[in-house]
Design an enzyme around this catalytic site. Structure first.
Site, mmCIF file in Angstrom:
data_model
loop_
_atom_site.group_PDB
_atom_site.id
_atom_site.type_symbol
_atom_site.label_atom_id
_atom_site.label_comp_id
_atom_site.label_asym_id
_atom_site.label_seq_id
_atom_site.Cartn_x
_atom_site.Cartn_y
_atom_site.Cartn_z
ATOM 1 N N ASN A 1 33.323 -0.037 -28.620
ATOM 2 C CA ASN A 1 32.971 1.226 -27.976
ATOM 3 C C ASN A 1 33.575 1.217 -26.576
ATOM 4 O O ASN A 1 33.055 0.553 -25.682
ATOM 5 C CB ASN A 1 31.432 1.344 -27.920
ATOM 6 C CG ASN A 1 30.980 2.580 -27.174
ATOM 7 O OD1 ASN A 1 31.787 3.462 -26.846
ATOM 8 N ND2 ASN A 1 29.689 2.660 -26.901
ATOM 9 N N GLU B 1 20.349 -1.143 -30.384
ATOM 10 C CA GLU B 1 20.833 -1.403 -29.038
ATOM 11 C C GLU B 1 19.686 -1.266 -28.037
ATOM 12 O O GLU B 1 19.415 -0.158 -27.552
ATOM 13 C CB GLU B 1 21.923 -0.388 -28.671
ATOM 14 C CG GLU B 1 23.177 -0.509 -29.496
ATOM 15 C CD GLU B 1 24.394 -0.088 -28.683
ATOM 16 O OE1 GLU B 1 25.297 -0.911 -28.556
ATOM 17 O OE2 GLU B 1 24.417 1.028 -28.169
ATOM 18 N N GLU C 1 23.341 6.040 -23.679
ATOM 19 C CA GLU C 1 23.913 6.668 -22.483
ATOM 20 C C GLU C 1 23.910 8.188 -22.625
ATOM 21 O O GLU C 1 23.720 8.913 -21.654
ATOM 22 C CB GLU C 1 25.332 6.130 -22.236
ATOM 23 C CG GLU C 1 25.276 4.733 -21.634
ATOM 24 C CD GLU C 1 26.433 3.824 -21.994
ATOM 25 O OE1 GLU C 1 27.454 4.313 -22.521
ATOM 26 O OE2 GLU C 1 26.301 2.604 -21.765
ATOM 27 N N SER D 1 25.388 -6.270 -24.601
ATOM 28 C CA SER D 1 25.894 -7.491 -23.955
ATOM 29 C C SER D 1 26.372 -8.554 -24.947
ATOM 30 O O SER D 1 26.215 -9.755 -24.701
ATOM 31 C CB SER D 1 24.840 -8.074 -23.002
ATOM 32 O OG SER D 1 24.596 -7.176 -21.938
ATOM 33 N N LYS E 1 33.805 3.622 -24.505
ATOM 34 C CA LYS E 1 33.124 4.526 -23.565
ATOM 35 C C LYS E 1 34.152 5.357 -22.778
ATOM 36 O O LYS E 1 35.154 5.758 -23.345
ATOM 37 C CB LYS E 1 32.200 3.715 -22.645
ATOM 38 C CG LYS E 1 31.275 2.800 -23.447
ATOM 39 C CD LYS E 1 30.171 2.197 -22.647
ATOM 40 C CE LYS E 1 29.329 1.306 -23.559
ATOM 41 N NZ LYS E 1 28.145 0.794 -22.927
ATOM 42 N N GLY F 1 25.216 -3.420 -21.168
ATOM 43 C CA GLY F 1 25.982 -3.539 -19.927
ATOM 44 C C GLY F 1 25.312 -4.368 -18.849
ATOM 45 O O GLY F 1 25.711 -4.323 -17.685
ATOM 46 N N HIS G 1 23.937 7.415 -28.818
ATOM 47 C CA HIS G 1 24.040 6.290 -27.886
ATOM 48 C C HIS G 1 23.088 6.527 -26.715
ATOM 49 O O HIS G 1 22.926 7.649 -26.251
ATOM 50 C CB HIS G 1 25.486 6.143 -27.394
ATOM 51 C CG HIS G 1 25.705 4.857 -26.678
ATOM 52 N ND1 HIS G 1 25.285 4.650 -25.381
ATOM 53 C CD2 HIS G 1 26.251 3.686 -27.086
ATOM 54 C CE1 HIS G 1 25.577 3.409 -25.022
ATOM 55 N NE2 HIS G 1 26.164 2.808 -26.038
HETATM 56 P P1 PGA Z 1 27.819 -3.578 -23.822
HETATM 57 O O1 PGA Z 1 27.665 -2.104 -24.434
HETATM 58 O O2 PGA Z 1 28.410 -4.435 -24.897
HETATM 59 O O3 PGA Z 1 28.740 -3.404 -22.640
HETATM 60 O O4 PGA Z 1 26.465 -4.034 -23.426
HETATM 61 C C1 PGA Z 1 27.260 -1.902 -25.746
HETATM 62 C C2 PGA Z 1 27.153 -0.436 -26.057
HETATM 63 O O5 PGA Z 1 26.765 0.339 -25.169
HETATM 64 O O6 PGA Z 1 27.441 0.005 -27.174
#
Ligand code: PGA
Length: 253
Positions: free
Chosen positions: A7, A162, A94, A209, A9, A168, A92
């Protein structure tokens, strides 16, 4: 077959996406792993062209819940399909956080995707506050119950667990906790689709992460069918290490 989704982003421009692809394409993908790249909308067409003649799959990071019409700035399933997209991430955290997406909106997006033969990758997960208030189970079951409301399908569904606090932050869930959550997710799905269908069609992957160092520990747990990778998917070498750690022989089942 395990699924590993990158992903990207809002991190890579078109040029950067193609640069990644040029370096990454040289790697030989192990058997039994489906690798999906999900660049930004604007990079889809060119990344899609670049994926031709490889076994890599293309994913999008979102879709709108209507098929066509006056919806400025939105993207339809038909538009995605023109660019070779097969997987589409929805819900997601976000987007739930910054764009105030609700479970109802996510439900409509899943319906729209299934109608158009695109594979939804549905993200669910609790926030840190919800976790501390012991609401994790309730939140996740609600996200699934509403997210899949009135959906009948025998197509493959990918659900990404998640935990919001793990995204992140460099602080992933403990692999055994994640495995427990995957079990819970399967139970919630069984209430909607039935046991056999979930066994056959549902793939529950983990995100938050994930990196080259911790993948193997997750891969050893039962019921973790793959990964949704953010930050660590931006570096072709690191992403490849994650994929290698997911080879069938490293997974339980
Ligand atoms: P990350 O993000 O691996 O940077 O924690 C995962 C995601 O948001 O899908």
């Amino acid at each position: 077959m395990r699924i590993i989704i990158a992903n990207w982003k809002m991190k890579f421009t078109i040029k950067e996406s193609l640069n990644f692809l040029r370096r990454f394409k040289k790697q030989k993908l192990p058997f039994g792993v489906e690798v999906v790249l999900a660049p930004s909308f604007i990079s889809l067409k060119e990344v899609g062209e670049g994926l031709k003649k490889t076994s890599l799959k293309l994913g999008a990071q979102d879709v709108f819940w209507q098929e066509k019409g006056a919806f400025t700035g939105e993207i339809s399933p038909e538009m995605l399909k023109e660019t070779r997209v097969e997987y589409v991430i929805v819900g997601h955290s976000e987007r739930r956080q910054w764009l105030k997406e609700t479970d109802e909106m996510i439900n409509a997006k899943i319906v729209n995707l299934l109608k158009n033969d695109l594979m939804p990758v549905v993200c669910v997960g609790e926030t840190w506050q919800e976790k501390n208030e012991n609401l994790t189970e309730k939140v996740i079951c609600r996200q699934i119950k509403v997210g899949f409301r009135n959906i009948k399908t025998d197509k493959t569904l990918v659900i990404a667990y998640e935990p919001v606090w793990a995204i992140g932050t460099g602080r992933p869930a403990f692999p055994e906790d994640a495995a427990q959550m995957h079990q819970l997710i399967r139970k919630c799905l069984e209430k909607i689709f039935g046991r056999e269908a979930v066994k056959k069609n549902a793939r529950v992957i983990y995100g938050g992460s994930v990196n080259a160092q911790n993948t193997a520990a997750f891969a050893k747990e039962e019921g973790i069918d793959g990964f949704l990778v953010g930050g660590a998917s931006l570096d072709p070498e690191e992403f490849y290490k994650i994929i290698k750690a997911c080879q069938s022989k490293n997974f339980k089942k």
